[in-house]
Design a protein around this motif. Structure first.
Motif, mmCIF file in Angstrom:
data_model
loop_
_atom_site.group_PDB
_atom_site.id
_atom_site.type_symbol
_atom_site.label_atom_id
_atom_site.label_comp_id
_atom_site.label_asym_id
_atom_site.label_seq_id
_atom_site.Cartn_x
_atom_site.Cartn_y
_atom_site.Cartn_z
ATOM 1 N N SER A 218 51.771 82.506 49.614
ATOM 2 C CA SER A 218 50.418 82.182 49.152
ATOM 3 C C SER A 218 50.432 81.134 48.053
ATOM 4 C CB SER A 218 49.721 83.448 48.619
ATOM 5 O OG SER A 218 49.628 84.433 49.614
ATOM 6 N N ARG A 219 51.568 81.038 47.347
ATOM 7 C CA ARG A 219 51.656 80.116 46.209
ATOM 8 C C ARG A 219 52.995 79.371 46.276
ATOM 9 N NH1 ARG A 219 50.215 84.942 44.714
ATOM 10 N NH2 ARG A 219 52.231 85.399 43.749
ATOM 11 N N PRO A 220 53.149 78.476 47.278
ATOM 12 C CA PRO A 220 54.430 77.775 47.434
ATOM 13 C C PRO A 220 54.561 76.593 46.471
ATOM 14 C CG PRO A 220 52.905 77.040 49.117
ATOM 15 C CD PRO A 220 52.186 78.108 48.329
ATOM 16 N N ALA A 221 55.789 76.254 46.132
ATOM 17 C CA ALA A 221 56.069 75.101 45.280
ATOM 18 C C ALA A 221 57.389 74.470 45.706
ATOM 19 C CB ALA A 221 56.138 75.517 43.804
ATOM 20 N N ILE A 222 57.456 73.148 45.607
ATOM 21 C CA ILE A 222 58.700 72.402 45.820
ATOM 22 C C ILE A 222 59.135 71.863 44.466
ATOM 23 C CG2 ILE A 222 59.793 70.420 46.943
ATOM 24 C CD1 ILE A 222 57.578 70.587 49.089
ATOM 25 N N GLN A 244 55.074 63.313 52.768
ATOM 26 C CA GLN A 244 54.703 63.835 54.090
ATOM 27 C C GLN A 244 54.975 65.326 54.198
ATOM 28 O OE1 GLN A 244 56.617 61.413 57.128
ATOM 29 N NE2 GLN A 244 56.106 59.542 56.015
ATOM 30 N N LEU A 245 56.105 65.771 53.622
ATOM 31 C CA LEU A 245 56.411 67.199 53.631
ATOM 32 C C LEU A 245 55.386 67.980 52.815
ATOM 33 C CD1 LEU A 245 58.449 69.505 54.322
ATOM 34 C CD2 LEU A 245 59.543 69.002 52.136
ATOM 35 N N ALA A 246 55.054 67.462 51.639
ATOM 36 C CA ALA A 246 54.064 68.134 50.791
ATOM 37 C C ALA A 246 52.725 68.240 51.508
ATOM 38 C CB ALA A 246 53.920 67.376 49.479
ATOM 39 N N GLU A 247 52.312 67.156 52.167
ATOM 40 C CA GLU A 247 51.021 67.158 52.854
ATOM 41 C C GLU A 247 51.033 68.062 54.075
ATOM 42 O OE1 GLU A 247 49.399 62.715 51.613
ATOM 43 O OE2 GLU A 247 50.573 62.958 53.453
ATOM 44 N N ALA A 248 52.140 68.091 54.805
ATOM 45 C CA ALA A 248 52.210 68.929 56.009
ATOM 46 C C ALA A 248 52.221 70.408 55.671
ATOM 47 C CB ALA A 248 53.453 68.560 56.819
ATOM 48 N N THR A 249 52.710 70.751 54.485
ATOM 49 C CA THR A 249 52.819 72.168 54.092
ATOM 50 C C THR A 249 51.826 72.553 52.993
ATOM 51 O OG1 THR A 249 54.529 71.630 52.455
ATOM 52 C CG2 THR A 249 55.277 72.213 54.679
ATOM 53 N N HIS A 250 51.029 71.568 52.540
ATOM 54 C CA HIS A 250 50.038 71.804 51.478
ATOM 55 C C HIS A 250 50.705 72.421 50.244
ATOM 56 C CE1 HIS A 250 47.201 70.960 54.681
ATOM 57 N NE2 HIS A 250 47.723 71.936 55.391
ATOM 58 N N THR A 251 51.852 71.866 49.887
ATOM 59 C CA THR A 251 52.665 72.426 48.803
ATOM 60 C C THR A 251 52.813 71.427 47.669
ATOM 61 O OG1 THR A 251 53.913 73.751 50.395
ATOM 62 C CG2 THR A 251 54.902 73.442 48.222
ATOM 63 N N PRO A 252 52.482 71.819 46.444
ATOM 64 C CA PRO A 252 52.650 70.903 45.308
ATOM 65 C C PRO A 252 54.116 70.650 45.004
ATOM 66 C CG PRO A 252 52.024 73.081 44.527
ATOM 67 C CD PRO A 252 51.930 73.120 46.029
ATOM 68 N N VAL A 253 54.412 69.420 44.567
ATOM 69 C CA VAL A 253 55.774 68.999 44.252
ATOM 70 C C VAL A 253 55.930 68.869 42.739
ATOM 71 C CG1 VAL A 253 57.509 67.188 44.523
ATOM 72 C CG2 VAL A 253 55.997 67.770 46.437
ATOM 73 N N PHE A 254 56.952 69.535 42.225
ATOM 74 C CA PHE A 254 57.300 69.451 40.809
ATOM 75 C C PHE A 254 58.682 68.816 40.694
ATOM 76 C CE2 PHE A 254 54.373 72.915 41.415
ATOM 77 C CZ PHE A 254 53.503 72.835 40.347
ATOM 78 N N TYR A 255 58.995 68.319 39.518
ATOM 79 C CA TYR A 255 60.288 67.676 39.353
ATOM 80 C C TYR A 255 61.002 68.197 38.116
ATOM 81 C CZ TYR A 255 57.460 64.633 36.286
ATOM 82 O OH TYR A 255 56.607 64.146 35.326
ATOM 83 N N SER A 256 62.330 68.251 38.233
ATOM 84 C CA SER A 256 63.156 68.579 37.073
ATOM 85 C C SER A 256 63.264 67.344 36.198
ATOM 86 C CB SER A 256 64.552 69.032 37.513
ATOM 87 O OG SER A 256 65.337 67.917 37.877
ATOM 88 N N GLU A 363 44.192 76.635 48.782
ATOM 89 C CA GLU A 363 43.325 75.839 47.915
ATOM 90 C C GLU A 363 43.205 76.421 46.506
ATOM 91 O OE1 GLU A 363 39.665 75.276 49.957
ATOM 92 O OE2 GLU A 363 40.509 73.879 51.426
ATOM 93 N N SER A 364 43.102 77.742 46.394
ATOM 94 C CA SER A 364 42.985 78.339 45.063
ATOM 95 C C SER A 364 44.261 78.115 44.250
ATOM 96 C CB SER A 364 42.677 79.831 45.165
ATOM 97 O OG SER A 364 43.733 80.516 45.833
ATOM 98 N N TRP A 365 45.412 78.109 44.915
ATOM 99 C CA TRP A 365 46.693 77.856 44.243
ATOM 100 C C TRP A 365 46.749 76.423 43.718
ATOM 101 C CZ3 TRP A 365 50.712 79.011 41.634
ATOM 102 C CH2 TRP A 365 51.929 78.331 41.736
ATOM 103 N N LEU A 366 46.307 75.477 44.537
ATOM 104 C CA LEU A 366 46.296 74.085 44.103
ATOM 105 C C LEU A 366 45.308 73.885 42.957
ATOM 106 C CD1 LEU A 366 46.512 72.165 47.507
ATOM 107 C CD2 LEU A 366 48.318 72.585 45.849
#
Length: 623
Positions: A218-222, A244-256, A363-366
């Motif tokens: 329900s609350r995925p993150a990369i 493209q991966l973020a958009e296909a999976t609706h997953t926000p991307v974070f970085y170290s 959507e609520s997670w984003l």
């Protein structure tokens, strides 16, 4: 190209030597630039580079040369090349080599040594066995003793640096080998004419399990690290496999801290720094229930084992890395995949499209992520000038970031300064951002990193941010920037202290009135005047935030060569990151271990009370 089709460039007025073989083998493998410092042992190689068309960038110290090769590798996607002379130069290079090994950077170091016949004779620059010294902090280290074997060994070393888990390699060419003419009909080519091996891809069954875990979240993150650097370009306006991966999976991307990806800054799937995930519980938001670590190692750059960024419970963790030993090194993982990040992304996208499957939008997670990302800083209501008359570090760094031209390459060095810069990096909208201190916490790397970045990205402004502590390590490289007319803007965030050190001492010894030991720096040091002496444009910003903005805009245009801004800031306030790292607590049942996790006291509180009473009695009695 077959071996017999290799075209060697032959000099017109001198013999073709081993040094030519080294240079032309590197050129054949794709090396276009090499960083280093001259030494007579290397002359045959350096002249060979000129003949082979390899651009030589000469530095003022060997460590920044290696660091430049490392940054060049990170930003270009190629193997970085550097050269250091025998023993003295090689020993100066060890900090750079150690950082490259810890941070998995593919570089090839060329060094030299005394003639083979002079081994163990106390000859000039021949005391240490460089191969022995290099082996613990490199993927491969070798002394070449036969001139005809040079193409084979150079090719092997180059591909060792680039393949599998990347890392540094060291080749030691004794001076007599470099100056020896080879028998052209006896050359050993190895794979100097062959392409590098293809990176490994994911197991299809692992992809099925990954998508199953992803779909149940329900609350995925990369979270991405440098292992995912090749999955985006340096242009945040362009699409990329990672986007493209973020958009296909609706997953926000974070970085170290190690790597900031080029994802459009206005895209709701750009989560920003992974540190933001630690803010979720503070504002009563739920943490991720699925995390894909994509080319990002666990450890202190991702809050260690604290659970602040990667929850210890209630979260499915998938780790993708080229190194199987890295998977699960400090966290229990639900799925580990040994794969190149780009191959992993391609595999997931192909499966989602081929199976016509989809992942929920969350959507609520984003919305939660964007709410945390857009929170105003706790310092936003402070006054821009502190009671001591110095600029507030938050407002000064914000002015720097908002005044830079978009798509700059931002290199961050220093302790407390580095925390301010990393926290406000998104405001600069950079092409990429790199914290140069790495897993070793190595101050001063930013000078060499900025040099390598300027060669890898000549069309962009490189911003070289330092505290006044880290600035002192290799400030002489300002001369290198000027001699090569590089587009580098250095910024010294100057509070006259080793910021994180004095902050830590203040936090731990807050009731002690004694002087803080060895943390003060000179209040009279004018880094801007030093920069002018090295033929850099320079400015001093100290009276207002407007001074900072003007200096950045004037010197950051990139039209007149390198520049430096000396920004005078207050040592207060201390960043929350430093406070968290120090971990000060008044609980007597815990022992504070600064910068690591605190540990429980190994005896009961009543024993502690007795110790305190005994100490007080002793003081009262004059003991």
């Amino acid at each position: 190209m077959a071996e017999h089709e290799l075209k060697w460039k032959l000099p017109k007025k001198r013999p073709f030597l081993g040094g030519d073989l080294v240079a032309q083998s590197l050129a054949q493998l794709g090396v276009e630039v090499s960083f280093g410092l001259h030494g007579g042992h290397l002359d045959a190689f350096l002249v060979g580079c000129d003949l082979a068309g390899i651009k030589l960038i000469d530095t003022r110290h060997e460590a920044p040369a290696v660091q430049a090769a490392e940054a060049y590798a990170k930003l270009s996607g190629k193997v970085g090349c550097c050269f250091v002379t025998a023993n003295s130069g090689f020993c100066n290079s060890l900090p750079g080599l150690a950082t490259a090994f810890a941070d998995r950077s593919p570089i090839l170091m060329v060094t030299s040594s005394p003639p083979l016949r002079d081994a163990e004779t106390n000859s000039l620059q021949g005391f240490h066995d460089q191969v022995v010294l290099a082996k613990p902090i490199s993927k491969f280290a070798h002394r070449v003793t036969n001139v005809e074997e040079i193409p084979r060994i150079v090719s092997y070393a180059y591909k060792t640096a680039a393949s599998g888990i990347p890392g540094p390699v060291v080749l030691d060419f004794p001076i007599d080998v470099l100056f020896h003419p080879p028998r052209m009909n006896a050359l050993a080519f190895g794979s100097v004419t062959k392409p590098t091996a293809v990176a490994p891809g994911p197991d299809p069954a692992a992809l099925d399990e990954l998508i199953k875990l992803w779909k149940s979240a329900s609350r995925p993150a990369i979270i991405v690290g440098t292992g995912a650097a090749r999955t985006t370009s340096h242009d945040s306006k362009k699409s990329s496999p990672l986007l493209q991966l973020a958009e296909a999976t609706h997953t926000p991307v974070f970085y170290s801290q190690k790597y900031s990806p080029a994802i459009p800054f206005d895209n709701p799937l750009r989560g920003g720094s992974a540190g933001l995930l630690a803010m979720l519980p503070v504002f009563k938001k739920e943490q991720p229930d699925f995390i894909l670590l994509l080319g990002a190692r666990t450890g202190f750059l991702l809050a260690g084992r604290s659970g602040a960024l990667i929850p210890n419970t209630g979260c499915k963790l998938v780790q993708v890395d080229l190194d199987g030993g890295e998977i699960g090194k400090s966290h229990a993982v639900d799925l580990g995949i040994v794969s190149d990040s780009g191959k992993l992304i391609a595999g997931v996208l192909a499966k989602l499209e081929g199976e016509k499957t989809s992942i929920d939008k969350h959507e609520s997670w984003l919305e939660d992520i964007q709410a945390i990302k857009n929170l105003p800083s706790q310092y936003a209501k402070d006054e821009p000038v502190r009671p001591d008359g110095r600029l507030h570090p938050y407002f000064a760094m914000k002015a720097i970031m908002t005044s830079l031209p978009p798509d700059s390459v931002v290199i961050i060095d220093g302790g407390e300064c580095g925390v301010w810069a990393a926290a406000l990096l998104e405001l600069a909208r950079p092409a990429t951002g790199i914290v140069s201190t790495g897993y070793l916490g190595f101050l001063g790397n930013g000078w060499g990193y900025s040099l390598g970045a300027a060669l890898a990205c000549p069309d962009k402004l490189v911003v070289n941010i330092h505290g006044d502590g880290s600035a002192g390590f290799h400030i002489q490289e300002l001369d290198t920037y000027a001699r090569h007319n590089l587009n580098v803007l250095s910024i010294v965030f100057n509070n006259n202290f080793w910021g994180m050190s004095v902050a830590g001492q203040d936090l731990i010894y807050s009731t002690d009135e004694s002087t803080r030991p060895v943390v003060a720096l000179s209040e009279s040091c004018r880094y801007d005047i030093v920069a002018q002496g090295f033929n850099n444009r320079a400015a001093l910003a100290k009276d207002s935030i407007e001074d900072v903005e003007k200096a950045v805009k004037d010197l950051g245009d990139g039209s007149k060569g390198p520049g430096l801004i000396n920004v005078l800031v207050s040592r207060d306030p201390v960043t929350e990151v430093t406070k968290g790292m120090v971990g000060k607590t008044e609980d007597p049942d815990w022992i504070v271990v600064p910068y690591y996790d605190n540990v429980p006291r190994p005896y009961y509180r009543e024993d502690l009370d007795k110790e305190k009473e005994k100490a007080q009695n002793g003081t009262a009695n004059g003991h």
